[in-house]
Structure formats: structure tokens, C-alpha cells
Design a protein around this motif. Structure first.
Motif, mmCIF file in Angstrom:
data_model
loop_
_atom_site.group_PDB
_atom_site.id
_atom_site.type_symbol
_atom_site.label_atom_id
_atom_site.label_comp_id
_atom_site.label_asym_id
_atom_site.label_seq_id
_atom_site.Cartn_x
_atom_site.Cartn_y
_atom_site.Cartn_z
ATOM 1 N N GLU B 153 0.854 -1.191 0.000
ATOM 2 C CA GLU B 153 0.000 0.000 0.000
ATOM 3 C C GLU B 153 0.894 1.246 0.000
ATOM 4 N N THR B 154 0.249 2.382 -0.259
ATOM 5 C CA THR B 154 0.946 3.651 -0.087
ATOM 6 C C THR B 154 0.438 4.276 1.208
ATOM 7 N N VAL B 155 1.346 4.493 2.139
ATOM 8 C CA VAL B 155 0.967 4.986 3.460
ATOM 9 C C VAL B 155 1.563 6.374 3.638
ATOM 10 N N SER B 156 0.787 7.283 4.238
ATOM 11 C CA SER B 156 1.364 8.617 4.454
ATOM 12 C C SER B 156 1.939 8.705 5.863
ATOM 13 N N PHE B 157 3.141 9.208 5.915
ATOM 14 C CA PHE B 157 3.868 9.341 7.180
ATOM 15 C C PHE B 157 4.155 10.808 7.450
ATOM 16 N N ASP B 158 4.264 11.155 8.729
ATOM 17 C CA ASP B 158 4.833 12.450 9.108
ATOM 18 C C ASP B 158 6.237 12.175 9.596
ATOM 19 N N LEU B 159 7.204 12.481 8.769
ATOM 20 C CA LEU B 159 8.584 12.134 9.121
ATOM 21 C C LEU B 159 9.317 13.367 9.619
ATOM 22 N N LEU B 160 10.273 13.140 10.492
ATOM 23 C CA LEU B 160 11.112 14.225 10.998
ATOM 24 C C LEU B 160 11.937 14.813 9.861
ATOM 25 N N ALA B 161 12.049 16.134 9.836
ATOM 26 C CA ALA B 161 12.979 16.760 8.899
ATOM 27 C C ALA B 161 14.368 16.693 9.500
ATOM 28 N N SER B 162 15.383 16.734 8.655
ATOM 29 C CA SER B 162 16.748 16.615 9.165
ATOM 30 C C SER B 162 17.106 17.846 10.001
ATOM 31 N N GLY B 163 18.137 17.716 10.817
ATOM 32 C CA GLY B 163 18.504 18.761 11.772
ATOM 33 C C GLY B 163 18.757 20.117 11.136
ATOM 34 N N ARG B 164 19.419 20.132 9.975
ATOM 35 C CA ARG B 164 19.723 21.399 9.326
ATOM 36 C C ARG B 164 18.456 22.088 8.813
ATOM 37 N N ILE B 165 17.516 21.297 8.252
ATOM 38 C CA ILE B 165 16.257 21.868 7.760
ATOM 39 C C ILE B 165 15.474 22.430 8.945
ATOM 40 N N ASP B 166 15.416 21.654 10.016
ATOM 41 C CA ASP B 166 14.761 22.094 11.233
ATOM 42 C C ASP B 166 15.388 23.405 11.713
ATOM 43 N N GLY B 167 16.715 23.476 11.664
ATOM 44 C CA GLY B 167 17.425 24.673 12.085
ATOM 45 C C GLY B 167 17.104 25.870 11.197
ATOM 46 N N TYR B 168 16.836 25.609 9.927
ATOM 47 C CA TYR B 168 16.531 26.693 8.988
ATOM 48 C C TYR B 168 15.230 27.378 9.384
ATOM 49 N N PHE B 169 14.222 26.595 9.760
ATOM 50 C CA PHE B 169 12.940 27.199 10.120
ATOM 51 C C PHE B 169 12.951 27.770 11.524
ATOM 52 N N LYS B 170 13.995 27.492 12.273
ATOM 53 C CA LYS B 170 14.130 28.092 13.599
ATOM 54 C C LYS B 170 15.154 29.220 13.594
ATOM 55 N N GLY B 171 15.722 29.511 12.429
ATOM 56 C CA GLY B 171 16.646 30.632 12.332
ATOM 57 C C GLY B 171 18.075 30.304 12.687
ATOM 58 N N ARG B 172 18.366 29.027 12.944
ATOM 59 C CA ARG B 172 19.731 28.661 13.311
ATOM 60 C C ARG B 172 20.603 28.536 12.069
ATOM 61 N N VAL B 173 19.988 28.059 10.983
ATOM 62 C CA VAL B 173 20.696 27.904 9.711
ATOM 63 C C VAL B 173 20.183 28.971 8.761
ATOM 64 N N THR B 174 21.096 29.656 8.090
ATOM 65 C CA THR B 174 20.686 30.671 7.117
ATOM 66 C C THR B 174 21.233 30.291 5.751
ATOM 67 N N MET B 175 20.765 30.989 4.729
ATOM 68 C CA MET B 175 21.273 30.757 3.369
ATOM 69 C C MET B 175 22.792 30.927 3.333
ATOM 70 N N GLU B 176 23.283 31.955 4.068
ATOM 71 C CA GLU B 176 24.732 32.220 4.050
ATOM 72 C C GLU B 176 25.497 31.055 4.680
ATOM 73 N N SER B 177 25.007 30.596 5.842
ATOM 74 C CA SER B 177 25.744 29.513 6.501
ATOM 75 C C SER B 177 25.616 28.227 5.691
ATOM 76 N N ALA B 178 24.472 28.037 5.032
ATOM 77 C CA ALA B 178 24.287 26.819 4.242
ATOM 78 C C ALA B 178 25.249 26.779 3.064
ATOM 79 N N ALA B 179 25.579 27.959 2.528
ATOM 80 C CA ALA B 179 26.493 27.998 1.396
ATOM 81 C C ALA B 179 27.864 27.463 1.800
ATOM 82 N N LEU B 180 28.205 27.595 3.071
ATOM 83 C CA LEU B 180 29.511 27.142 3.541
ATOM 84 C C LEU B 180 29.451 25.741 4.132
ATOM 85 N N ASP B 181 28.239 25.258 4.349
ATOM 86 C CA ASP B 181 28.041 24.021 5.094
ATOM 87 C C ASP B 181 28.088 22.837 4.141
ATOM 88 N N ARG B 182 28.875 21.828 4.469
ATOM 89 C CA ARG B 182 28.932 20.695 3.557
ATOM 90 C C ARG B 182 27.757 19.745 3.738
#
Lengths: 343, 451
Positions: B153-182
Motif C-alpha cells: 500500500e501507499t501509506v502517508s507518514f509524518d517524518l522528521l525533517a533533518s537537523g539542518r532543515i529544522d534549524g533553517y525554520f528556527k533561524g539557526r541555519v541561514t542561506m549564508e551559513s548553508a552555502a559554507l556548510d557541507r
């Protein structure tokens, strides 16, 4: 009186229960804080994929872990010691005297040590000789052994940036410091000829003389973790910190890494041996526990399996340099080959 | 006083002083008082500023850990991958590994992006799947084993976003820092923005922070305090059950029954000394006594609790003795006078009146024990523990962590997302301490009697 009775009953109950609860069903691991993140990743995946409980991983340092391993055989001693340096003969002797006769040595891969400064600072291209000149107590200047006169990097070599020398290096209790001493300071000492001068000056132990650091504050020992080193580099923009490769890879937005001998540190350059400052990581297994603690053999085999420790596995993604001789290790582990005396 | 003797000759020969005019000496005294008041006020202000600084730093770092980013994803549970034999046998299903589940998430992500016509330039399928936490395969595996009938079947899940994505929506990660982040690229963040606009990504209250176990360095977004809270609760329970009766019994004996001689004096001095012994010393004792000699298991809450009990006892004994002392002798005399035995006088009259003070001491002692890390370091509780301890009493012997230990552990991790987690854990710990101290104050206010 009630209170006393109650307390006595509680103590009795707790001691009575110990007998019932000694059968340990999870693997217990202790040791190096460098190996800890890798061991935690493997323990987590092991708990997810096997019917066994997730192993408990303690840190506390390589030496402390090996001592704990050698405390004896039994369920209240640990099963595996993680170590960022090779076991010492004194540890093996201690083990033997406590009845731990068979120990397996498992090499899990290589760890790179990097030199990084603040992201907004200048770029550095180091050689081991530069580091020896920057940090040693006595250095070569104009063909003579003198007390370290250097204040900024460009005095050592004109193409280095004109920044004040300030280095945050791991404290002596860290396994990383041994590698730093050996692969950077002593190698640099040989490179710039200070070792010959020390010998000529009648130094008792040339290596010790090479490793002696200046005490005027340009070299700072960090006894805490890499997070502390990072905080110090953050506060002193001209400071250069010594980090593990995996820590640097998690903080590439804050740190700028320096090259060593013209090679930038990466999983590939360390695997090929081009980047000089790296060391093998190990864990040591108490063979007597293999058939007693459920899941121990499976954990050890899982740790060195291709899908975990291989070049595409989660450990490699986190910064561990995969061991090219992993297949040999896998074979040794499945045959439970104990290690012999150190040569 | 020195002023007076120094000024004496001047005062006797000086001009007559008026009460209405402020003389030189009075002005000096007034100025000294004013200075002292200012200094006192400055000390209080300094304290408050320091506290405010600490609180803002912890709250600004840690409050965001109570929210977590989730991504909604429809995953096709491919029978060809999950159940090669096609028999849905539980023993075969258990052999599914997180490594076999991972590709399902990759293809689910791809399907979703194609269906919704979302695309960010420079993001390949693997990078798109990296938006989702590494915890997700484990969640999927658990689901498949629990619900084998859903395979295919196809089941819908609510999955955790990765730490960096989570940090982006909390203001910890920015576009500038992401450009330097591997570990993350700005393109991946843009894709995350698109997912949010499409309503597939949202921040929600993070219940898992209180219930989930610790997680390894690669998945800070999944790390929670579940094991630590349980471990701390177990320890506090044992500490309370052991230290309160022992402490109260010891102090009643010392205060009411014991003869006053040099031995009881010696004991008294030693109890006061024990209260000041650094807590790590109790850890060393615990390792030698409870683990090496008695043979209790490592990392177990029961060992931690026994060590903390030793640490809490002096605090409770001192508080209890003070509370017993505060009960006026007239109560004892009256009870003895109407024919009560000494024990009756104490247990029927003195102890109930001293109870609020005793409880306050006990709660403060417990609060102290709750925040203690150093002794736990030596008995193996400062560890990576993911397995919940069992139900008591057997659970007391299972490995567990503790709240302050979790804070300590998280501050040492390489991934910056753990700083947020550590601050969040500090907030939880502070709330527990605040509640305990508030209860202590409440008890004192309501039941304490002044004589």
C-alpha cells in the motif's frame, strides 16, 4: 521506629533484588570520546535492526576505557573498550593479571586531525615544520637553537598570514595529543633540523626536547572537547584550533580548514595517505564475554560490516575514513582471533 | 567608633552645633550609609542582570527545541523490497534493515516532487531525500513490522525533517551559513521553502522531546529526554525512600535521645563536614562500594540513587535537626508532664510540629540531588543510553541516563543542533527544580508555626 524499620526493609529489598537482576542483556562499551560518536551511530543502528537491546556506550577516555576492560571477567565489567590509540603492553599485562586473557583488536578505520581557524579569517597552508616553529619551546633560527622568538605566523614563513600565533591544541589526556606530538611536532622538528641541534646540544631525549612547548601563552591546552576548542576559536578570531575531521565536517560554516603540506584534509586524502595527520581507531573486545552477553558477537560483526564501516556507510558519511583492509578485519572478527603480545 | 575617638578634641573645642543644621560628622555618617545602600543595591542589580543574562541565553537557545519540523510523505511500501518471499512471515520481516528501507524514502521523495511539480535546481534525488531525518528508515521499519498487511500500500507518514532543515525554520541555519556548510546547500533550503508553501512541511509541538530516547550524532532532530527523565525519576524515588527515613531517624536519635558527649560532638562535626564534601567523592565511593564490592550493575539508576542518597543524607539530617530544635521545650515538657513516654512525646507531638521543616529540607536535598552529574560520571551513567529502563523494581537495575547527564552529553556533540537540545534540556531541568522548590516554600508557608 517505623521509619527505621522502613529504611531497613528498603535496604534489604534492594540488596535482595540485586541477585535477581544480575543477568545483563545489553552490551556495555566504554572508552575514547573520539570513537564515541561512531560507536553511538553503530549502537543506534544495531538496536534498530536487531532483536537485541541497544548497547550502552560510555565515554571517559581511551586509557580509562582500557583499564575498565581489564578489570576482570564478569557481568559487572564492560565488554568493549573504544580506543583512539593502540593498546599498551601494560594494559595487556594488567588484563592478564585480572584473568582477561583473550582480547580481540578491531581496527574500525582512520580519523583525520585538522587545523582550522575562524571562517572569516585568512587561509593557512601549514607544514609540520611551521607548527614546530610556532609552538616549540626552542626552535632553529639562523642555524642556531634559540628560545622561540616568533610572535606571528609570517615571521616563520613570509607567505603565511600576518596573524598572531595562538593555537588551541588538545590537552595531554587526549589521545589526539599523542598523534599531534608525533605527526606534527616531532615530524616538524625533523623537517627543520631542530632534532639534530637538540642532539648536538646534548638533549637526553631528542623527541621530548622536540615536543616541549613554549609557555608564553601562544599554545593553549584544551582539556575539554572539540566544542570547547570551537568556542575558543570563536572568541579569538586569530586562534587556530586542532579538531577531528568529523567535528570539522559538522561545522564547516564556522571553520576554515588549513592545509598540511599542501593537502587539504578530506576522507579521500586521508584514505590515500596524502594528508599526513591521521591515526587508526580501535576497539577491544573481551572474548570471554562473547558467548555470555547476548548480541556481543553480532554487534562486533555489524560494526565492521561493509554497510556500516564501508566507504558508503554511515560512519564514513560522518567523517570516519574507511579502512582499506576491512575485509581482513571482518574475517578476523568472525573467527574471533585474539591479539597476541605487542611487538 | 573610631570616628568618635578621633573627633573628640575637635568636638569639644568646636562651635556649638544646631540640631537643625547638619554637621560634618552627621553628613559623613549619612554618606557612608548611602554608599552602603548603593553598594547593596548594586550587588542585587548585578545578581539580577547575571540571572537575566543566563535565562535569556538558555531560553533563546532552548525554547525552539520544543518545536520540531515534520515533513508529510506518502511512501509506497514496495513488496519487492520489503518482503521478497511474499509470505508476510514475521520472522522474515524482522530481517528488514534500515538500509533496505532507505531507498523507499528516496523514491517516495522523488514521486512527491514530480507529482507536485516541485523542483529546485541543483538538487538531485539523494539530496532531496536528505531533507528527511536519518531516523525515518527506523520509523518505517517499525511500522512495517507492526503492520505487515500494509505492505504493497501507499501509506502517508509524518517524518522528521533533518537537523539542518529544522534549524533553517528556527533561524539557526541561514542561506549564508548553508552555502559554507557541507551538510546542506542553499538549494536544499529553497526546496524546503517550497515544501512549506505546499503545506507538506510544518513545525509542530515536539512531544518526542520528552518521550524519545537519546539519538546519535547524525540525527539530533530525533534526540529526546525520555530515558533521562525516567532515569532521574527512578533515582529521586529511591533517594526519597532511603534518605528521608534514615535521615529523620538519625536526627531524632541525635537530637532527642543521644547523650551529649564527645562522641556525639564528633558525629555532629562529621555530618557538617559530609555536607560540604565535593560530590565527585561520593561517586568514587559508589564505584568502589556498590559496583566493585557489592557487584551492582553499571549505569543503573539504583547505584546512582544510592550514591545520591549518601550525598543527600547530611542535608536532610541538618535540616531535620534544625526543625526539631525549633520546637519549643514546653511542648516536650507538657507531654512528659501528662505521662507520655519520651518516644510518645516525640512522635505524637514534636515530630508533627517539625514536619514542615523536615519536608522542606528533604525537598531541597532532593532538588540538589536531581541536578548532580559528577558522581554519576564514575558509576557509568554518563553514557549513550537508548533503551528505556523497565518497570520498577527490575527497571532500577537497567541502564539509564539522567537529566543533568543528558545536558552534559549533548553539549559535547559535534552537530550544532545539539546546543539547542541541551538548552531545552536545561529548561526542563529548571522547571523540575522550580516546581520542587515552590512546593518546599508552599509547605513552609502553609504549615510552619512560629513560636
Amino acid at each position: 521506629m517505623n521509619a527505621i524499620k522502613f529504611a531497613a526493609a528498603a535496604i534489604l529489598a534492594s540488596t535482595a533484588l540485586t541477585g535477581a537482576a544480575t543477568a545483563r542483556d545489553q552490551v556495555q562499551i566504554a572508552g575514547s570520546s573520539t570513537v564515541l560518536p561512531y560507536a553511538a551511530i553503530v549502537a543506534e543502528a544495531f538496536g534498530e535492526n536487531f532483536e537485541f537491546p541497544t548497547p550502552v556506550v560510555e565515554s571517559g577516555g581511551s586509557g580509562a576505557g582500557r583499564k575498565k576492560l581489564c578489570e576482570g571477567v564478569g557481568e559487572n565489567t564492560i565488554d568493549i573498550a573504544n580506543s583512539s590509540s593502540r593498546i599498551k603492553q601494560s594494559d595487556i599485562d594488567l588484563c592478564a593479571s585480572n584473568g582477561v586473557t583473550e582480547i580481540q583488536e578491531v581496527r574500525i578505520g582512520y580519523d583525520g586531525i585538522v587545523f582550522a581557524s575562524d571562517i572569516n579569517g585568512p587561509e593557512y597552508a601549514f607544514t609540520p615544520s611551521d607548527w614546530h616553529n610556532a609552538l616549540a619551546a626552542k626552535v632553529m633560527k639562523d642555524g642556531e637553537l634559540v628560545d622561540n622568538p616568533y610572535k606571528s605566523w609570517n615571521e616563520i614563513r613570509s607567505d603565511l598570514p600576518a596573524e598572531e600565533i595562538l593555537a588551541f591544541i588538545p590537552g595531554t589526556k587526549h589521545g589526539t595529543r599523542e598523534v599531534f606530538d608525533e605527526k606534527v611536532l616531532i615530524a616538524g622538528c625533523e623537517e627543520n633540523g631542530a632534532d639534530k641541534a637538540h642532539e648536538a646540544a646534548g638533549a637526553e631525549d631528542v623527541e621530548d626536547a622536540c615536543m616541549a612547548l613554549r609557555t608564553d601563552g601562544a599554545s593553549v591546552d584544551i582539556d575539554g572537547d572539540y566544542t570547547e576548542t570551537l568556542a575558543r576559536v570563536d572568541a579569538n578570531k586569530n586562534g587556530i584550533g586542532v579538531f577531528g575531521l568529523s567535528f570539522y565536517q559538522n561545522n564547516t560554516d564556522k571553520l576554515r580548514v588549513g592545509t598540511m603540506g599542501g593537502v587539504a584534509p578530506s576522507v579521500d586524502s586521508i584514505a590515500s595517505g596524502e594528508y599526513p595527520v591521521s591515526r587508526p581507531l580501535y576497539f577491544y573486545v573481551k572474548n570471554a564475554h562473547l558467548d555470555v552477553i547476548p548480541g556481543l558477537q553480532e554487534y562486533v560483526e555489524f560494526f565492521v560490516s561493509d554497510e556500516v564501516a564501508g566507504p558508503d556507510g554511515p560512519l564514513s558519511a560522518y567523517g570516519l575514513v574507511s579502512d582499506p583492509e576491512l575485509a581482513k578485519t571482518q574475517e578476523k572478527v568472525s573467527n574471533r582471533v585474539p591479539m597476541g603480545a605487542l611487538n | 567608633m573610631t570616628d568618635m575617638t578621633a573627633d573628640k578634641p575637635a568636638a569639644s573645642t568646636g562651635p556649638a552645633r544646631s540640631l537643625l543644621k547638619v554637621g560634618e560628622r552627621t553628613r559623613k555618617r549619612n554618606a557612608a550609609e548611602k554608599r552602603f545602600r548603593m553598594l547593596g543595591l548594586a550587588a542585587v542589580v548585578f545578581g539580577i542582570v547575571a540571572l537575566l543574562g543566563l535565562m535569556t541565553s538558555i531560553l533563546s537557545n532552548g525554547l525552539s527545541s520544543f518545536n520540531q519540523t515534520y515533513i508529510a510523505l506518502d511512501v509506497y511500501l514496495d513488496p519487492a523490497k520489503l518482503d521478497k518471499n511474499g509470505n508476510r512471515a514475521p520472522e522474515d520481516l524482522r530481517k528488514i534493515t534500515t538500509f533496505t528501507v532507505q531507498p523507499l524514502i528516496l523514491s517516495a521523495m522523488q514521486t512527491m516532487l514530480e507529482e507536485r511539480e516541485l523542483a529546485a535546481e541543483g538538487v538531485n534525488a539523494k539530496q532531496a531525500a536528505a531533507l528527511i531525518s536519518k531516523e525515518a528508515p527506523a520509523e518505517l521499519r517499525r511500522y512495517v513490522i507492526a503492520n505487515p498487511d500494509q505492505i504493497g500500500e501507499t501509506v502517508s507518514f509524518d517524518l522528521l525533517a533533518s537537523g539542518r532543515i529544522d534549524g533553517y525554520f528556527k533561524g539557526r541555519v541561514t542561506m549564508e551559513s548553508a552555502a559554507l556548510d557541507r551538510n546542506i546547500s542553499p538549494e536544499q533550503l529553497m526546496l524546503a521553502d517550497q515544501l512549506k508553501q505546499a503545506g507538506l512541511l510544518e513545525l509542530r509541538f515536539n512531544w518526542a522531546f520528552f518521550t524519545a530516547p537519546d539519538a546519535s550524532d547524525t540525527r539530533p532532530e530525533a534526540a529526546g529526554l525520555g530515558v533521562a527523565i525516567l532515569g532521574s525519576a527512578y533515582m529521586m524515588l529511591i533517594v526519597l525512600v532511603l534518605s528521608l527515613p534514615i535521615g529523620v531517624a538519625a536526627s531524632i536519635y541525635l537530637e532527642e535521645f543521644a547523650p551529649k558527649n564527645r562522641w556525639t560532638d564528633l558525629i555532629e562535626v562529621n555530618i557538617a563536614n559530609l555536607a560540604a564534601v565535593p560530590s565527585i567523592v561520593f561517586g568514587i565511593l559508589g564505584l568502589a562500594l556498590f559496583i566493585n564490592f557489592v557487584g551492582l550493575p553499571q549505569s543503573a539508576p539504583v547505584v546512582g540513587a544510592l550514591v545520591l542518597t549518601l550525598m543527600t543524607l547530611p542535608t536532610i539530617i541538618i535540616a531535620t535537626r534544625a526543625a526539631l530544635k525549633a520546637v519549643p521545650p514546653s511542648i516536650r515538657d507538657a507531654a512528659l508532664g501528662v505521662g507520655a513516654s519520651k518516644m510518645q512525646a516525640i512522635f505524637h507531638h514534636v515530630l508533627p510540629l517539625a514536619a514542615p521543616g523536615i519536608l522542606t529540607g528533604a525537598i531541597i536535598g532532593l532538588a540538589q540531588a536531581l541536578g548532580e552529574t559528577a558522581p554519576l560520571l564514575l558509576i557509568g551513567m554518563v553514557a549513550f543510553v537508548r533503551e528505556y529502563p523497565g518497570a520498577p523494581p527490575e527497571g532500577f537495575f537497567d541502564p539509564a541516563s539522567a537529566l543533568p547527564v543528558q545536558v552534559y552529553n549533548w553539549t559535547q556533540r559535534g552537530d550544532p543542533a545539539f546546543i539547542e537540545r541541551a538548552s531545552g534540556a536545561i529548561i526542563v531541568l529548571l522547571v523540575f527544580l522550580l516546581i520542587m522548590n515552590a512546593v518546599a516554600i508552599l509547605l513552609r508557608r502553609r504549615f510552619e508555626r512560629r513560636w
